[in-house]
Design a protein around this motif. Structure first.
Motif, PDB file in Angstrom:
ATOM      1  N   LEU A  33       0.866  -1.178   0.000  1.00 10.95           N
ATOM      2  CA  LEU A  33       0.000   0.000   0.000  1.00 10.95           C
ATOM      3  C   LEU A  33       0.902   1.227   0.000  1.00 10.95           C
ATOM      4  O   LEU A  33       1.822   1.329   0.821  1.00 10.95           O
ATOM      5  CB  LEU A  33      -0.918   0.016   1.226  1.00 10.95           C
ATOM      6  CG  LEU A  33      -2.019  -1.048   1.284  1.00 10.95           C
ATOM      7  CD1 LEU A  33      -2.796  -0.945   2.585  1.00 10.95           C
ATOM      8  CD2 LEU A  33      -2.969  -0.926   0.091  1.00 10.95           C
ATOM      9  N   PRO A  34       0.694   2.175  -0.918  1.00  6.17           N
ATOM     10  CA  PRO A  34       1.619   3.308  -1.034  1.00  6.17           C
ATOM     11  C   PRO A  34       1.405   4.352   0.060  1.00  6.17           C
ATOM     12  O   PRO A  34       0.285   4.600   0.498  1.00  6.17           O
ATOM     13  CB  PRO A  34       1.275   3.891  -2.408  1.00  6.17           C
ATOM     14  CG  PRO A  34      -0.160   3.526  -2.615  1.00  6.17           C
ATOM     15  CD  PRO A  34      -0.362   2.195  -1.945  1.00  6.17           C
ATOM     16  N   SER A  35       2.516   4.957   0.490  1.00  6.69           N
ATOM     17  CA  SER A  35       2.483   6.055   1.447  1.00  6.69           C
ATOM     18  C   SER A  35       3.195   7.237   0.795  1.00  6.69           C
ATOM     19  O   SER A  35       4.350   7.128   0.379  1.00  6.69           O
ATOM     20  CB  SER A  35       3.204   5.638   2.741  1.00  6.69           C
ATOM     21  OG  SER A  35       2.991   6.565   3.758  1.00  6.69           O
ATOM     22  N   ILE A  36       2.514   8.363   0.694  1.00  5.61           N
ATOM     23  CA  ILE A  36       2.985   9.487  -0.117  1.00  5.61           C
ATOM     24  C   ILE A  36       3.785  10.482   0.719  1.00  5.61           C
ATOM     25  O   ILE A  36       3.358  10.897   1.794  1.00  5.61           O
ATOM     26  CB  ILE A  36       1.791  10.199  -0.784  1.00  5.61           C
ATOM     27  CG1 ILE A  36       1.043   9.204  -1.688  1.00  5.61           C
ATOM     28  CG2 ILE A  36       2.237  11.412  -1.581  1.00  5.61           C
ATOM     29  CD1 ILE A  36      -0.275   9.710  -2.201  1.00  5.61           C
ATOM     30  N   LYS A  37       4.955  10.864   0.196  1.00  2.00           N
ATOM     31  CA  LYS A  37       5.793  11.883   0.828  1.00  2.00           C
ATOM     32  C   LYS A  37       5.640  13.200   0.068  1.00  2.00           C
ATOM     33  O   LYS A  37       5.396  13.199  -1.140  1.00  2.00           O
ATOM     34  CB  LYS A  37       7.258  11.466   0.813  1.00  2.00           C
ATOM     35  CG  LYS A  37       7.592  10.295   1.729  1.00  2.00           C
ATOM     36  CD  LYS A  37       9.097  10.009   1.704  1.00  2.00           C
ATOM     37  CE  LYS A  37       9.455   8.858   2.623  1.00  2.00           C
ATOM     38  NZ  LYS A  37      10.921   8.581   2.624  1.00  2.00           N
ATOM     39  N   ALA A 114      -7.448  24.000   8.244  1.00  6.39           N
ATOM     40  CA  ALA A 114      -8.272  23.304   7.260  1.00  6.39           C
ATOM     41  C   ALA A 114      -8.638  21.930   7.786  1.00  6.39           C
ATOM     42  O   ALA A 114      -7.948  21.371   8.652  1.00  6.39           O
ATOM     43  CB  ALA A 114      -7.543  23.185   5.928  1.00  6.39           C
ATOM     44  N   VAL A 115      -9.722  21.376   7.255  1.00  4.64           N
ATOM     45  CA  VAL A 115     -10.121  20.014   7.603  1.00  4.64           C
ATOM     46  C   VAL A 115     -10.335  19.221   6.319  1.00  4.64           C
ATOM     47  O   VAL A 115     -10.789  19.752   5.306  1.00  4.64           O
ATOM     48  CB  VAL A 115     -11.409  19.987   8.466  1.00  4.64           C
ATOM     49  CG1 VAL A 115     -11.155  20.619   9.817  1.00  4.64           C
ATOM     50  CG2 VAL A 115     -12.571  20.680   7.775  1.00  4.64           C
ATOM     51  N   CYS A 116      -9.965  17.952   6.401  1.00  3.02           N
ATOM     52  CA  CYS A 116     -10.195  17.034   5.273  1.00  3.02           C
ATOM     53  C   CYS A 116      -9.976  15.618   5.778  1.00  3.02           C
ATOM     54  O   CYS A 116      -8.940  15.331   6.400  1.00  3.02           O
ATOM     55  CB  CYS A 116      -9.251  17.339   4.112  1.00  3.02           C
ATOM     56  SG  CYS A 116      -9.670  16.455   2.582  1.00  3.02           S
ATOM     57  N   GLU A 117     -10.938  14.736   5.528  1.00  2.00           N
ATOM     58  CA  GLU A 117     -10.786  13.356   5.971  1.00  2.00           C
ATOM     59  C   GLU A 117      -9.684  12.632   5.197  1.00  2.00           C
ATOM     60  O   GLU A 117      -9.090  11.675   5.700  1.00  2.00           O
ATOM     61  CB  GLU A 117     -12.115  12.593   5.876  1.00  2.00           C
ATOM     62  CG  GLU A 117     -12.739  12.553   4.507  1.00  2.00           C
ATOM     63  CD  GLU A 117     -13.659  13.738   4.235  1.00  2.00           C
ATOM     64  OE1 GLU A 117     -14.554  13.589   3.392  1.00  2.00           O
ATOM     65  OE2 GLU A 117     -13.473  14.809   4.847  1.00  2.00           O
ATOM     66  N   ASP A 118      -9.399  13.089   4.002  1.00  2.00           N
ATOM     67  CA  ASP A 118      -8.299  12.550   3.184  1.00  2.00           C
ATOM     68  C   ASP A 118      -7.112  13.497   3.329  1.00  2.00           C
ATOM     69  O   ASP A 118      -7.063  14.562   2.712  1.00  2.00           O
ATOM     70  CB  ASP A 118      -8.735  12.448   1.723  1.00  2.00           C
ATOM     71  CG  ASP A 118      -7.687  11.781   0.841  1.00  2.00           C
ATOM     72  OD1 ASP A 118      -6.486  11.859   1.182  1.00  2.00           O
ATOM     73  OD2 ASP A 118      -8.066  11.189  -0.189  1.00  2.00           O
ATOM     74  N   ARG A 119      -6.145  13.097   4.162  1.00  2.00           N
ATOM     75  CA  ARG A 119      -5.027  14.010   4.468  1.00  2.00           C
ATOM     76  C   ARG A 119      -4.161  14.287   3.239  1.00  2.00           C
ATOM     77  O   ARG A 119      -3.577  15.354   3.126  1.00  2.00           O
ATOM     78  CB  ARG A 119      -4.169  13.439   5.605  1.00  2.00           C
ATOM     79  CG  ARG A 119      -4.952  13.095   6.867  1.00  2.00           C
ATOM     80  CD  ARG A 119      -5.646  14.301   7.473  1.00  2.00           C
ATOM     81  NE  ARG A 119      -6.596  13.898   8.493  1.00  2.00           N
ATOM     82  CZ  ARG A 119      -6.311  13.700   9.771  1.00  2.00           C
ATOM     83  NH1 ARG A 119      -5.082  13.875  10.194  1.00  2.00           N
ATOM     84  NH2 ARG A 119      -7.239  13.326  10.621  1.00  2.00           N
ATOM     85  N   GLY A 122      -5.801  17.000   1.414  1.00  2.00           N
ATOM     86  CA  GLY A 122      -5.662  18.217   2.202  1.00  2.00           C
ATOM     87  C   GLY A 122      -4.297  18.851   2.045  1.00  2.00           C
ATOM     88  O   GLY A 122      -4.179  20.068   1.857  1.00  2.00           O
ATOM     89  N   VAL A 123      -3.253  18.034   2.105  1.00  2.59           N
ATOM     90  CA  VAL A 123      -1.890  18.547   1.937  1.00  2.59           C
ATOM     91  C   VAL A 123      -1.699  19.107   0.535  1.00  2.59           C
ATOM     92  O   VAL A 123      -1.047  20.144   0.351  1.00  2.59           O
ATOM     93  CB  VAL A 123      -0.849  17.447   2.252  1.00  2.59           C
ATOM     94  CG1 VAL A 123       0.548  17.902   1.861  1.00  2.59           C
ATOM     95  CG2 VAL A 123      -0.887  17.090   3.736  1.00  2.59           C
ATOM     96  N   GLU A 124      -2.256  18.443  -0.454  1.00  4.05           N
ATOM     97  CA  GLU A 124      -2.160  18.934  -1.839  1.00  4.05           C
ATOM     98  C   GLU A 124      -2.705  20.361  -1.955  1.00  4.05           C
ATOM     99  O   GLU A 124      -2.162  21.200  -2.672  1.00  4.05           O
ATOM    100  CB  GLU A 124      -2.936  18.012  -2.787  1.00  4.05           C
ATOM    101  CG  GLU A 124      -2.281  16.660  -3.024  1.00  4.05           C
ATOM    102  CD  GLU A 124      -1.110  16.723  -3.991  1.00  4.05           C
ATOM    103  OE1 GLU A 124      -0.764  17.832  -4.457  1.00  4.05           O
ATOM    104  OE2 GLU A 124      -0.536  15.651  -4.266  1.00  4.05           O
ATOM    105  N   GLN A 125      -3.768  20.647  -1.219  1.00  4.58           N
ATOM    106  CA  GLN A 125      -4.387  21.973  -1.258  1.00  4.58           C
ATOM    107  C   GLN A 125      -3.543  23.031  -0.541  1.00  4.58           C
ATOM    108  O   GLN A 125      -3.609  24.208  -0.874  1.00  4.58           O
ATOM    109  CB  GLN A 125      -5.771  21.908  -0.590  1.00  4.58           C
ATOM    110  CG  GLN A 125      -6.772  21.022  -1.297  1.00  4.58           C
ATOM    111  CD  GLN A 125      -7.554  21.770  -2.369  1.00  4.58           C
ATOM    112  OE1 GLN A 125      -7.383  22.961  -2.559  1.00  4.58           O
ATOM    113  NE2 GLN A 125      -8.414  21.071  -3.075  1.00  4.58           N
ATOM    114  N   LEU A 126      -2.734  22.613   0.421  1.00  5.10           N
ATOM    115  CA  LEU A 126      -2.053  23.570   1.305  1.00  5.10           C
ATOM    116  C   LEU A 126      -0.568  23.746   1.017  1.00  5.10           C
ATOM    117  O   LEU A 126       0.027  24.769   1.365  1.00  5.10           O
ATOM    118  CB  LEU A 126      -2.212  23.110   2.769  1.00  5.10           C
ATOM    119  CG  LEU A 126      -3.635  23.055   3.321  1.00  5.10           C
ATOM    120  CD1 LEU A 126      -3.658  22.281   4.640  1.00  5.10           C
ATOM    121  CD2 LEU A 126      -4.206  24.441   3.526  1.00  5.10           C
ATOM    122  N   LYS A 127       0.070  22.759   0.398  1.00  7.74           N
ATOM    123  CA  LYS A 127       1.524  22.687   0.373  1.00  7.74           C
ATOM    124  C   LYS A 127       2.212  23.847  -0.348  1.00  7.74           C
ATOM    125  O   LYS A 127       3.329  24.230   0.013  1.00  7.74           O
ATOM    126  CB  LYS A 127       1.999  21.361  -0.233  1.00  7.74           C
ATOM    127  CG  LYS A 127       1.624  21.151  -1.690  1.00  7.74           C
ATOM    128  CD  LYS A 127       2.044  19.761  -2.172  1.00  7.74           C
ATOM    129  CE  LYS A 127       1.639  19.494  -3.608  1.00  7.74           C
ATOM    130  NZ  LYS A 127       2.324  20.365  -4.575  1.00  7.74           N
TER     131      LYS A 127
END
Length: 353
Positions: A33-37, A114-119, A122-127
């Protein structure tokens, strides 16, 4: 006694849950299962148990420590009635983003919340617009790979037998602690004896590169729910106290208030409980029937976010109702170590802008 037997009946389900957790853990560990950095400093504040370990004040500690950076806090927004990515703004309520994110938003003007159940989403929106992202309660969210994991353990629960859900309060297996960069023991007693400090280390059995650090709670001045008035906690010594809580573990707060009064009436609700008019009418009636001339209502800062909901003000505004802010503080040597680890991580992983 009934609860004890119910927990025993639930043990087989905890065993099944444990197998599922371990399998999922291995799939991520093996890379199936992939974990994204991401190429931005991401700090995760989490725990293994359900609620009550001090994630909110620890997140606020990080915000104050990293004040020189442009920070975003990303939370799941537990208890909210919305879905997807939501950015906190002046219209935000506990129902739209959750009580803890609302507390962050109201407390730190310079921080994006910000809130998002899919972190990952969420990070994509903020980074692209921030220097560092703090993930509130995301240790089990393995789809994202934070650069720095802080894992919290409540002092008084170390050394006690804890079971996985649903028989107990653990949502992850104890071996998962090995993924953390720092093991932070919270709500430690002051002063902290060396033997107690060593007992925590022995219980957690850290890796050679895993520091075990200790923190304690520091209580601020009482803040009126509506007027902004504040008063010293010591000023209510001897008062009749009416305590209203909807948090996972109110015991440390009760113990703090017991230093000031032996006459405490506690109305306890579940963590993140959505208060209703009838609850507050009943509580107000109990307060009005209090026998002391010097009496006061106290709640937590997190609960205050939900108590300010539309429809409650007419009922509560004329009452002496205050919330008690708390902060996390680390013991001197541990604070030096912790601050240095965090600041060095963020500095060494920051992008040139």
């Amino acid at each position: 006694m009934i609860v004890k037997y119910l927990r025993l009946l639930l043990l087989p389900f905890s065993f099944i849950y444990g197998i599922a957790i371990v399998l999922r853990k291995k799939l991520y560990d093996w890379g199936i299962l992939p974990s994204i950095k991401f190429d931005i400093p991401i700090i995760c504040v989490g725990n293994l148990a359900v609620g009550g370990s001090g994630k909110t004040p620890t997140t606020e500690y990080l915000v104050r420590l990293l004040a020189d950076y442009k920070i975003a806090i990303l939370s799941r927004g537990y208890g909210r009635k919305t879905k997807g990515f939501v950015l906190a703004d002046e219209r935000a309520t506990a129902e739209s983003i959750g009580d803890e994110p609302l507390q962050y938003y109201q407390k730190f003007e310079q921080v994006t919340v910000a809130v998002c159940e899919d972190r990952v989403k969420g990070v994509e929106q903020l980074k692209d617009h921030h220097d560092v992202i703090i993930l509130d309660d995301a240790f089990q969210h393995r789809r994202i790979h934070p650069g720095f994991n802080i894992l919290l353990f409540e002092f008084r629960k170390l050394g006690t037998l804890q079971c996985l859900l649903p028989a107990g309060n653990l949502r992850d297996v104890f071996s998962s602690r090995k993924r953390a960069d720092v093991l932070l023991v919270t709500k430690a007693p002051v002063p902290l004896l060396h033997v107690a400090q060593q007992a925590s280390i022995n219980e957690l059995q850290p890796n050679s590169n895993q520091p075990v650090l200790h923190s304690y709670l520091k209580y601020g001045n009482l803040q009126h729910l509506y007027t902004g008035e504040n008063r010293a906690l010591a000023s209510i010594e001897g008062y009749e106290l009416f305590l209203l809580t909807g948090i996972a573990n109110p015991q440390p707060l009760i113990e703090e208030l017991q230093k000031l009064s032996k006459n405490i009436h506690h109305e306890e609700f579940a963590d993140h409980y959505a208060f209703e008019i009838d609850d507050l009418k009943r509580f107000k009636s109990a307060f009005e029937q209090g026998i002391s001339k010097e009496k006061i209502i106290i709640t937590t800062e997190k609960d205050s976010q939900r108590l300010r909901a539309i429809g409650f003000e007419d009922l509560l505004v004329n009452l002496p109702i205050y919330y008690l802010p708390i902060e996390v503080e680390l013991f001197e040597e541990d604070k030096i170590t912790f601050d240095e680890l965090i600041l060095n991580y963020v500095k060494s992983n920051s992008r040139n802008r």
